[in-house]
Design an enzyme around this catalytic site. Structure first.
Site, mmCIF file in Angstrom:
data_model
loop_
_atom_site.group_PDB
_atom_site.id
_atom_site.type_symbol
_atom_site.label_atom_id
_atom_site.label_comp_id
_atom_site.label_asym_id
_atom_site.label_seq_id
_atom_site.Cartn_x
_atom_site.Cartn_y
_atom_site.Cartn_z
ATOM 1 N N ASP A 175 0.821 -1.200 0.000
ATOM 2 C CA ASP A 175 0.000 0.000 0.000
ATOM 3 C C ASP A 175 0.863 1.261 0.000
ATOM 4 O O ASP A 175 1.967 1.272 0.545
ATOM 5 C CB ASP A 175 -0.895 -0.002 1.237
ATOM 6 C CG ASP A 175 -2.122 0.874 1.068
ATOM 7 O OD1 ASP A 175 -2.417 1.262 -0.068
ATOM 8 O OD2 ASP A 175 -2.767 1.179 2.086
ATOM 9 N N TRP A 189 2.422 8.060 -2.383
ATOM 10 C CA TRP A 189 3.832 8.359 -2.654
ATOM 11 C C TRP A 189 3.947 9.338 -3.820
ATOM 12 O O TRP A 189 4.708 10.303 -3.766
ATOM 13 C CB TRP A 189 4.571 7.066 -2.970
ATOM 14 C CG TRP A 189 6.039 7.204 -3.192
ATOM 15 C CD1 TRP A 189 7.029 7.111 -2.262
ATOM 16 C CD2 TRP A 189 6.690 7.436 -4.454
ATOM 17 N NE1 TRP A 189 8.266 7.275 -2.847
ATOM 18 C CE2 TRP A 189 8.089 7.473 -4.196
ATOM 19 C CE3 TRP A 189 6.246 7.602 -5.756
ATOM 20 C CZ2 TRP A 189 9.028 7.686 -5.202
ATOM 21 C CZ3 TRP A 189 7.182 7.816 -6.759
ATOM 22 C CH2 TRP A 189 8.548 7.860 -6.474
ATOM 23 N N ARG A 203 -0.993 9.430 -9.830
ATOM 24 C CA ARG A 203 -0.956 8.199 -9.046
ATOM 25 C C ARG A 203 -0.275 7.046 -9.797
ATOM 26 O O ARG A 203 0.412 6.217 -9.185
ATOM 27 C CB ARG A 203 -2.375 7.788 -8.639
ATOM 28 C CG ARG A 203 -2.991 8.700 -7.583
ATOM 29 C CD ARG A 203 -4.455 8.305 -7.304
ATOM 30 N NE ARG A 203 -4.571 6.922 -6.861
ATOM 31 C CZ ARG A 203 -4.420 6.523 -5.602
ATOM 32 N NH1 ARG A 203 -4.134 7.404 -4.656
ATOM 33 N NH2 ARG A 203 -4.558 5.258 -5.282
ATOM 34 N N HIS A 207 2.421 3.815 -8.960
ATOM 35 C CA HIS A 207 2.246 2.387 -9.228
ATOM 36 C C HIS A 207 3.409 1.837 -10.046
ATOM 37 O O HIS A 207 3.850 0.695 -9.822
ATOM 38 C CB HIS A 207 0.929 2.158 -9.965
ATOM 39 C CG HIS A 207 -0.285 2.418 -9.117
ATOM 40 N ND1 HIS A 207 -0.476 1.830 -7.893
ATOM 41 C CD2 HIS A 207 -1.374 3.223 -9.321
ATOM 42 C CE1 HIS A 207 -1.618 2.243 -7.362
ATOM 43 N NE2 HIS A 207 -2.180 3.093 -8.218
ATOM 44 N N SER A 226 -7.099 -5.800 -5.562
ATOM 45 C CA SER A 226 -8.177 -6.454 -4.821
ATOM 46 C C SER A 226 -9.495 -6.386 -5.587
ATOM 47 O O SER A 226 -9.648 -5.607 -6.535
ATOM 48 C CB SER A 226 -8.356 -5.793 -3.446
ATOM 49 O OG SER A 226 -9.036 -4.558 -3.580
ATOM 50 N N LEU A 257 12.332 -19.566 -5.592
ATOM 51 C CA LEU A 257 11.358 -18.695 -4.934
ATOM 52 C C LEU A 257 10.008 -18.935 -5.574
ATOM 53 O O LEU A 257 9.892 -18.978 -6.803
ATOM 54 C CB LEU A 257 11.748 -17.221 -5.088
ATOM 55 C CG LEU A 257 10.716 -16.211 -4.544
ATOM 56 C CD1 LEU A 257 10.624 -16.301 -3.028
ATOM 57 C CD2 LEU A 257 11.062 -14.786 -4.970
ATOM 58 N N ARG A 314 2.049 -5.188 6.015
ATOM 59 C CA ARG A 314 1.320 -4.147 5.291
ATOM 60 C C ARG A 314 2.053 -2.823 5.437
ATOM 61 O O ARG A 314 2.399 -2.416 6.542
ATOM 62 C CB ARG A 314 -0.116 -3.992 5.800
ATOM 63 C CG ARG A 314 -0.842 -2.892 5.013
ATOM 64 C CD ARG A 314 -2.325 -2.922 5.145
ATOM 65 N NE ARG A 314 -2.918 -1.944 4.208
ATOM 66 C CZ ARG A 314 -4.204 -1.843 3.950
ATOM 67 N NH1 ARG A 314 -5.057 -2.655 4.524
ATOM 68 N NH2 ARG A 314 -4.651 -0.947 3.103
ATOM 69 N N ARG A 346 -5.228 -2.251 8.666
ATOM 70 C CA ARG A 346 -6.288 -3.200 8.313
ATOM 71 C C ARG A 346 -5.687 -4.370 7.549
ATOM 72 O O ARG A 346 -4.643 -4.246 6.913
ATOM 73 C CB ARG A 346 -7.338 -2.526 7.422
ATOM 74 C CG ARG A 346 -7.989 -1.304 8.010
ATOM 75 C CD ARG A 346 -9.019 -0.740 7.035
ATOM 76 N NE ARG A 346 -8.421 -0.364 5.760
ATOM 77 C CZ ARG A 346 -7.821 0.800 5.511
ATOM 78 N NH1 ARG A 346 -7.702 1.701 6.483
ATOM 79 N NH2 ARG A 346 -7.327 1.079 4.328
ATOM 80 N N SER A 348 -7.627 -5.835 5.192
ATOM 81 C CA SER A 348 -8.218 -5.570 3.869
ATOM 82 C C SER A 348 -8.481 -6.815 3.025
ATOM 83 O O SER A 348 -8.153 -6.873 1.851
ATOM 84 C CB SER A 348 -7.338 -4.586 3.089
ATOM 85 O OG SER A 348 -7.388 -3.304 3.685
ATOM 86 N N GLU A 377 1.727 -14.086 11.746
ATOM 87 C CA GLU A 377 2.180 -12.920 12.486
ATOM 88 C C GLU A 377 2.002 -11.702 11.576
ATOM 89 O O GLU A 377 2.100 -11.813 10.349
ATOM 90 C CB GLU A 377 3.656 -13.068 12.873
ATOM 91 C CG GLU A 377 3.942 -14.265 13.770
ATOM 92 C CD GLU A 377 3.370 -14.087 15.169
ATOM 93 O OE1 GLU A 377 3.453 -12.963 15.695
ATOM 94 O OE2 GLU A 377 2.856 -15.071 15.723
#
Length: 225
Positions: A2, A7, A15, A19, A47, A113, A170, A176, A178, A189
């Site tokens: 987020d 930023w 914006r 991104h 999301s 990975l 986050r 949150r 979210s 955790e």
């Protein structure tokens, strides 16, 4: 991940610039993850609620996703990174869906990975889709409803072949979850950092992992039991 938009806005930029910067940060974190002992990395890219954003931003994000796949495919393969996606793909552009399927197939043999990208993902949506599939299995006589366990539902989740997360981070000061992996992260955790995602460095990730490493994880049990 987020804070991309904020930023950019803080710097007087559109914006989407944030991104794009965020996508560059993803490359850096993916590159350093194995050296930090990370075997499984899941990033929340878009999301089910993000469709509420402006058409310009949504289309821009989809373009960034496509460019990332196209430009990073060779490097991911060279570094033995397996890439896969979770979320409902049905609403995504067919060209993007094709790119996603292509890189999944190309990198399926690697495991240095395991990189999972959540696109058009929402935890409640995922659980709803899983329940729907399980209901179909019951209706077809393949599953006895009296015998349904957590494992049955887990098998129908997007993450059926992935381990549950140990740590959820986050960025940007939001506290949150979210709708991110609510079923899977039941015993994860959590770390919440003020850092906006474009500024989130491998060094900060290492510090967070250091704190995580000394946490006592009991999973509902008692120490020493």
């Amino acid at each position: 991940m987020d804070g991309n938009g904020r930023w950019a806005t803080n710097r007087g930029w559109p914006r989407l610039v944030g991104h794009r910067k965020g996508a560059e940060r993803v490359k850096e974190i993916v590159r350093c993850a194995p050296d930090l002992g990370i075997k499984w990395l899941t990033i929340y890219a878009f999301s089910t609620e993000n469709w509420k954003r402006s058409t310009e931003e949504v289309l821009g994000l989809m373009s960034i996703f496509a460019r990332y796949i196209e430009r990073e495919a060779d490097r991911l393969a060279a570094e033995s990174v397996r890439m896969r996606f979770i979320g409902d793909r049905s609403r995504l552009d067919p060209k993007l869906q094709k790119l996603m399927a292509g890189i999944e197939a190309r990198t399926a043999v690697y495991d240095r990975l395991n990189l999972t990208v959540a696109i058009n993902y929402g935890g409640r949506d995922e659980i709803t889709r899983a329940a729907r599939d399980l209901a179909k299995a019951v209706a077809a006589g393949l599953v006895d409803p009296a015998q349904i366990t957590e494992a049955h539902l887990t098998q129908h989740l997007d993450t059926a072949d992935l381990p549950d997360p140990d740590l959820v981070i986050r960025t940007s000061g939001e506290t949150r979850t979210s709708n991110f992996l609510p079923w899977q992260a039941a015993y994860a955790e959590y770390e919440f950092t003020q850092t906006l995602w474009p500024d989130f460095s491998p060094e900060e990730l290492a510090r967070i992992l250091g704190r995580f490493g000394v946490r006592e994880r009991r999973f509902g049990g008692v120490v020493g039991a």
